[in-house]
Enzyme design. Structure first.
Site, PDB file in Angstrom:
ATOM      1  N   THR A 176       0.705  -1.090   0.117  1.00  0.00           N
ATOM      2  CA  THR A 176      -0.086  -0.113  -0.006  1.00  0.00           C
ATOM      3  C   THR A 176       0.702   1.151   0.067  1.00  0.00           C
ATOM      4  O   THR A 176       0.343   2.310  -0.573  1.00  0.00           O
ATOM      5  CB  THR A 176      -0.805  -0.068   1.102  1.00  0.00           C
ATOM      6  OG1 THR A 176      -1.857  -1.158   1.132  1.00  0.00           O
ATOM      7  CG2 THR A 176      -1.604   1.396   1.386  1.00  0.00           C
TER       8      THR A 176
ATOM      9  N   SER B 213       1.473  -7.300  -0.918  1.00  0.00           N
ATOM     10  CA  SER B 213       2.031  -8.434   0.051  1.00  0.00           C
ATOM     11  C   SER B 213       1.127  -9.673   0.400  1.00  0.00           C
ATOM     12  O   SER B 213       1.499 -10.587   0.885  1.00  0.00           O
ATOM     13  CB  SER B 213       2.729  -7.795   1.298  1.00  0.00           C
ATOM     14  OG  SER B 213       1.560  -7.762   2.108  1.00  0.00           O
TER      15      SER B 213
ATOM     16  N   THR C 274       1.357  -4.489   4.157  1.00  0.00           N
ATOM     17  CA  THR C 274       1.135  -4.676   5.842  1.00  0.00           C
ATOM     18  C   THR C 274       0.539  -6.060   5.886  1.00  0.00           C
ATOM     19  O   THR C 274       0.790  -6.842   7.148  1.00  0.00           O
ATOM     20  CB  THR C 274       0.336  -3.595   6.350  1.00  0.00           C
ATOM     21  OG1 THR C 274      -0.985  -3.878   5.611  1.00  0.00           O
ATOM     22  CG2 THR C 274       0.638  -2.292   6.453  1.00  0.00           C
ATOM     23  N   ASP C 275      -0.059  -6.575   4.790  1.00  0.00           N
ATOM     24  CA  ASP C 275      -0.663  -8.017   5.174  1.00  0.00           C
ATOM     25  C   ASP C 275       0.174  -9.091   5.597  1.00  0.00           C
ATOM     26  O   ASP C 275      -0.283  -9.942   6.228  1.00  0.00           O
ATOM     27  CB  ASP C 275      -1.424  -8.359   3.852  1.00  0.00           C
ATOM     28  CG  ASP C 275      -2.922  -7.384   3.602  1.00  0.00           C
ATOM     29  OD1 ASP C 275      -3.064  -6.800   4.612  1.00  0.00           O
ATOM     30  OD2 ASP C 275      -3.068  -7.228   2.581  1.00  0.00           O
TER      31      ASP C 275
HETATM   32  N1  ASP Z   1      -2.685  -5.371   0.635  1.00  0.00           N
HETATM   33  C1  ASP Z   1      -1.626  -4.748   0.973  1.00  0.00           C
HETATM   34  C2  ASP Z   1      -0.229  -5.246   1.150  1.00  0.00           C
HETATM   35  O1  ASP Z   1      -0.163  -6.027   2.003  1.00  0.00           O
HETATM   36  C3  ASP Z   1      -2.124  -3.879   2.334  1.00  0.00           C
HETATM   37  C4  ASP Z   1      -1.115  -2.860   2.967  1.00  0.00           C
HETATM   38  O2  ASP Z   1       0.113  -2.909   2.270  1.00  0.00           O
HETATM   39  O3  ASP Z   1      -1.485  -2.343   3.988  1.00  0.00           O
HETATM   40  O4  ASP Z   1       0.357  -5.224   0.342  1.00  0.00           O
END
Ligand code: ASP
Length: 315
Positions: A14, A60, A93-94
């Protein structure tokens, strides 16, 4: 700051995401902005000795072993350079806690490897990524810093303890009972406990073998819940599985039907680990346990630990 170089490895997420409307913090596409562009938008980094590399450009949620292998090798390469103080990895973050745990397990670096992220895309009205990157660079440059840590929302978390605990808030991560390693305040880390332990890590040739391996040991996660049974385990055994992690209830308790299937799987040579599905606490082992405890490792981290153990055993 030590005056040495900081290497920034971009992997997407993200933090590199874009949305068509600035006020949209969820309807974005992750991994759109290249690492050089991302860093170029942070004026406070301009004068710092940074080297940037795009190792991957993915959401991610799609993270995989091939990217982990490449990332570990790039980290190993840069950490060996005397003029490099530390590494920052921009990441979604995932699966951030999984990548952090994997890297700490295989590198246990004596220099800092700092994963950072964002909960809002780069195009947001007030994106959180730039401040997180600045904080991460401060930690990667700090004298005495070591190990794989995560920096998000002004908090430093150890790879072993960190977990994403919120789907939306900017401070989405927690270190649970262990508490964070510390905080970053105006570019200064303030520690509340020690950095993660450093160690020799795995030899480069093992990391290379991991990166090029056509097949890793297959370790799946199953969950104990009301109404659980053993059929999912039987189906996995029929397909061929090397290890199973069960996300157990409470202090490692299991629905008796699922437990019977897991004990049978273990008898058939499949390695089984009991982790807890509780967000806090550990599975406290007893001497008469039939199925081993994963201790304080969450199911996703126990899966990585078991995969690495099985990979080493097969090598
Ligand atoms: N779906 C995103 C990822 O993990 C979520 C994020 O980065 O907050 O790449």
């Amino acid at each position: 700051m030590t005056g040495k170089k900081i290497v920034i490895l971009g992997t997407g997420g993200t933090i590199a995401g874009t949305a068509s409307a600035a006020q949209d913090n969820i309807g974005y596409t992750a991994a759109q902005v290249g690492i050089n562009e991302l860093l170029g938008s942070i004026a406070a980094l301009e004068k710092l000795p940074l080297v940037a590399e795009q190792v991957a450009q993915i959401d991610s949620k799609d993270m995989g072993l091939d990217t982990w292998g490449r990332l570990a090798l790039r980290c190993r390469h840069w950490l060996a350079q005397a003029d490099v103080a530390g590494i920052v990895i921009t990441h979604g973050t995932d699966t951030l806690e999984e990548t952090a745990f994997f890297l700490q397990s295989v590198l246990a670096p004596a220099k800092p490897v700092v994963l950072t992220c964002a909960m809002r895309p780069a195009t947001a009205v007030t994106p959180d990524g730039p401040q997180n990157v600045l904080d991460a660079v401060a930690v990667a440059s700090a004298a005495g810093a070591r190990g794989v840590v995560v920096v998000c929302a002004g908090t430093i978390h150890a790879a072993a303890d960190v977990a994403k605990q919120h789907t939306y808030r900017l401070n989405a991560f927690s270190s649970g009972d262990a508490g964070p390693v510390g905080y970053v305040e105006e570019g200064q880390p303030r520690l509340s406990r020690n950095w993660p332990e450093a160690g020799p890590g795995l030899p480069v040739r093992t990391l290379q073998a991991m990166t090029t391996a056509t097949q890793w040991p297959r370790v799946e996660i199953v969950m104990s819940h009301a109404g659980a049974n053993g059929r999912v385990v039987e189906a996995l055994l029929a397909q061929g599985v090397d290890g199973l992690v069960v996300a157990a209830t409470g202090n490692g308790t299991l629905h008796h039907e699922l437990e019977a299937a897991l004990v049978k799987a273990q008898g058939a040579g499949v390695k089984v680990l009991r982790a807890t599905r509780c967000a806090q606490g550990r599975v406290i082992a007893r001497p008469d346990d039939t199925l081993a405890s994963a201790g304080a490792l969450s199911p996703v981290k126990a899966r990585i630990a078991l995969m690495l153990e099985l990979f080493a055993a097969a090598a």
